[in-house]
Design a protein around this motif. Structure first.
Motif, PDB file in Angstrom:
ATOM      1  N   LYS A 214       1.428 -13.351   6.668  1.00 53.74           N
ATOM      2  CA  LYS A 214       0.558 -13.219   7.848  1.00 53.74           C
ATOM      3  C   LYS A 214       1.249 -12.397   8.934  1.00 53.74           C
ATOM      4  N   ALA A 215       2.533 -12.675   9.155  1.00 56.15           N
ATOM      5  CA  ALA A 215       3.287 -11.937  10.172  1.00 56.15           C
ATOM      6  C   ALA A 215       3.345 -10.453   9.831  1.00 56.15           C
ATOM      7  N   ALA A 216       3.528 -10.142   8.547  1.00 51.41           N
ATOM      8  CA  ALA A 216       3.583  -8.736   8.124  1.00 51.41           C
ATOM      9  C   ALA A 216       2.234  -8.047   8.321  1.00 51.41           C
ATOM     10  N   LEU A 217       1.157  -8.747   7.995  1.00 42.76           N
ATOM     11  CA  LEU A 217      -0.179  -8.165   8.164  1.00 42.76           C
ATOM     12  C   LEU A 217      -0.531  -7.980   9.633  1.00 42.76           C
ATOM     13  N   ASN A 218       0.005  -8.838  10.492  1.00 46.22           N
ATOM     14  CA  ASN A 218      -0.286  -8.744  11.927  1.00 46.22           C
ATOM     15  C   ASN A 218       0.626  -7.763  12.655  1.00 46.22           C
ATOM     16  N   HIS A 219       1.601  -7.224  11.941  1.00 42.96           N
ATOM     17  CA  HIS A 219       2.534  -6.277  12.556  1.00 42.96           C
ATOM     18  C   HIS A 219       1.794  -5.027  13.028  1.00 42.96           C
ATOM     19  N   ARG A 220       2.077  -4.584  14.252  1.00 46.14           N
ATOM     20  CA  ARG A 220       1.442  -3.394  14.813  1.00 46.14           C
ATOM     21  C   ARG A 220       2.485  -2.288  14.956  1.00 46.14           C
ATOM     22  N   PRO A 221       2.469  -1.308  14.042  1.00 45.69           N
ATOM     23  CA  PRO A 221       3.495  -0.260  14.054  1.00 45.69           C
ATOM     24  C   PRO A 221       3.218   0.810  15.117  1.00 45.69           C
ATOM     25  N   PHE A 222       4.252   1.559  15.475  1.00 43.68           N
ATOM     26  CA  PHE A 222       4.084   2.673  16.396  1.00 43.68           C
ATOM     27  C   PHE A 222       3.331   3.829  15.737  1.00 43.68           C
ATOM     28  N   HIS A 223       3.499   3.965  14.417  1.00 44.19           N
ATOM     29  CA  HIS A 223       2.857   5.077  13.702  1.00 44.19           C
ATOM     30  C   HIS A 223       2.071   4.516  12.509  1.00 44.19           C
ATOM     31  N   PRO A 224       0.868   3.996  12.753  1.00 42.62           N
ATOM     32  CA  PRO A 224       0.100   3.348  11.673  1.00 42.62           C
ATOM     33  C   PRO A 224      -0.328   4.290  10.556  1.00 42.62           C
ATOM     34  N   ASP A 225      -0.346   5.593  10.822  1.00 42.09           N
ATOM     35  CA  ASP A 225      -0.777   6.548   9.787  1.00 42.09           C
ATOM     36  C   ASP A 225       0.378   7.095   8.964  1.00 42.09           C
ATOM     37  N   SER A 226       1.571   6.675   9.253  1.00 44.04           N
ATOM     38  CA  SER A 226       2.729   7.205   8.528  1.00 44.04           C
ATOM     39  C   SER A 226       2.731   6.718   7.087  1.00 44.04           C
ATOM     40  N   ASP A 227       3.352   7.510   6.214  1.00 46.64           N
ATOM     41  CA  ASP A 227       3.427   7.141   4.798  1.00 46.64           C
ATOM     42  C   ASP A 227       4.216   5.843   4.608  1.00 46.64           C
ATOM     43  N   ASP A 228       5.292   5.675   5.401  1.00 46.74           N
ATOM     44  CA  ASP A 228       6.108   4.465   5.276  1.00 46.74           C
ATOM     45  C   ASP A 228       5.293   3.215   5.588  1.00 46.74           C
ATOM     46  N   TYR A 229       4.499   3.279   6.649  1.00 42.63           N
ATOM     47  CA  TYR A 229       3.717   2.089   7.008  1.00 42.63           C
ATOM     48  C   TYR A 229       2.614   1.831   5.993  1.00 42.63           C
ATOM     49  N   GLN A 230       2.010   2.880   5.490  1.00 45.16           N
ATOM     50  CA  GLN A 230       0.949   2.697   4.500  1.00 45.16           C
ATOM     51  C   GLN A 230       1.492   2.064   3.220  1.00 45.16           C
ATOM     52  N   ARG A 231       2.730   2.448   2.831  1.00 40.27           N
ATOM     53  CA  ARG A 231       3.359   1.813   1.671  1.00 40.27           C
ATOM     54  C   ARG A 231       3.652   0.342   1.974  1.00 40.27           C
TER      55      ARG A 231
END
Length: 251
Positions: A214-231
């Motif tokens: 749940k914590a991981a799914l609720n994480h709000r990244p600075f760059h949500p469109d980045s390849d790293d975040y999408q992975r």
């Protein structure tokens, strides 16, 4: 006891929504006030009569014994729908009237779901418009009705949310700025007490195992469109699917 992924119905005051939404966050299958917020026992009865699907666990939060009757018909309305106040008569239900409405509610539930289990509580939210003494009288009426209901039915139990807030959470930090509604910290505390009493050992483990996902799914990244975040997001969703599959199999 409540099991992992258990279907539940929460009906009643705003407090029912607070606890219901928290259960939903923990990945239980929850329906909350399908026909809007209901504060008094008669309106709660109306909701149960209209609700199609009745799960095994039903959670009822009583807010007030005050009701509004439409002068024209004499019926108790669930929502005044912003119509002029002169169209309605405000009344206070007695302990007996509250008990009867709640008994009809339980009977209606049992006819449609013989194994239903009902948890009744009184909302800790006070009603300043009645005055604090009037609010206390209203809550006391509901408490007495809930007590009588629990004595009548073996499948009904009482959870002391109102008492927890008044007797245990006395500090100002447990209230919102209006000093009437419980703060998020208070809601979290009550939910923890609720979970400790009613969740099965497997459900408690389920909630514990769900927290890092749940914590991981609720994480709000600075760059949500980045390849790293999408992975990262794809991997987390795969973990969620595996987690749910494991508990669905076990239950």
């Amino acid at each position: 006891m409540i099991e992992p992924l258990e279907e539940m119905l929460f009906v009643g005051s705003c407090f029912a929504e607070n606890i219901g939404r928290r259960m939903e966050e923990e990945h239980f299958s929850v329906v909350v006030n399908p026909f809007g917020v209901m504060y008094n026992p008669v309106s709660i009865l109306h909701t149960m009569q209209r609700q199609e699907n009745i799960p095994r666990v039903v959670f009822i939060t009583l807010g007030t014994n005050h009701v509004y009757r439409l002068r024209e018909t004499g019926e108790i309305v669930d929502n005044c729908q912003k119509r002029p106040q002169k169209l309605f008569i405000e009344e206070e239900l007695t302990v007996g009237q509250c008990t009867e409405a709640l008994a009809q509610t339980v009977d209606a539930l049992c006819r449609r779901r013989p194994d239903v289990w009902v948890v009744v509580t009184v909302s800790p939210i006070r009603y300043a418009k009645y005055g604090y003494h009037g609010s206390q009288l209203s809550k006391a009426t509901l408490q007495l009705a809930a007590h009588e209901l629990c004595n009548r039915y073996g499948n009904v139990c009482y959870f002391p949310a109102y008492e927890i807030v008044l007797d245990e959470l006395r500090d100002y930090r447990f209230y919102q700025p209006d000093m009437l509604h419980p703060s998020q910290q208070a809601v979290d505390y009550i939910w923890e007490r609720f979970a400790d009493v009613f969740l099965s050992p497997m459900a408690k483990q389920f909630v514990k195992d769900w927290q890092p996902i749940k914590a991981a799914l609720n994480h709000r990244p600075f760059h949500p469109d980045s390849d790293d975040y999408q992975r990262f997001l794809a991997q987390t969703k795969d973990k969620e699917k595996a987690f749910l599959a494991r508990y669905i199999y076990n239950v």
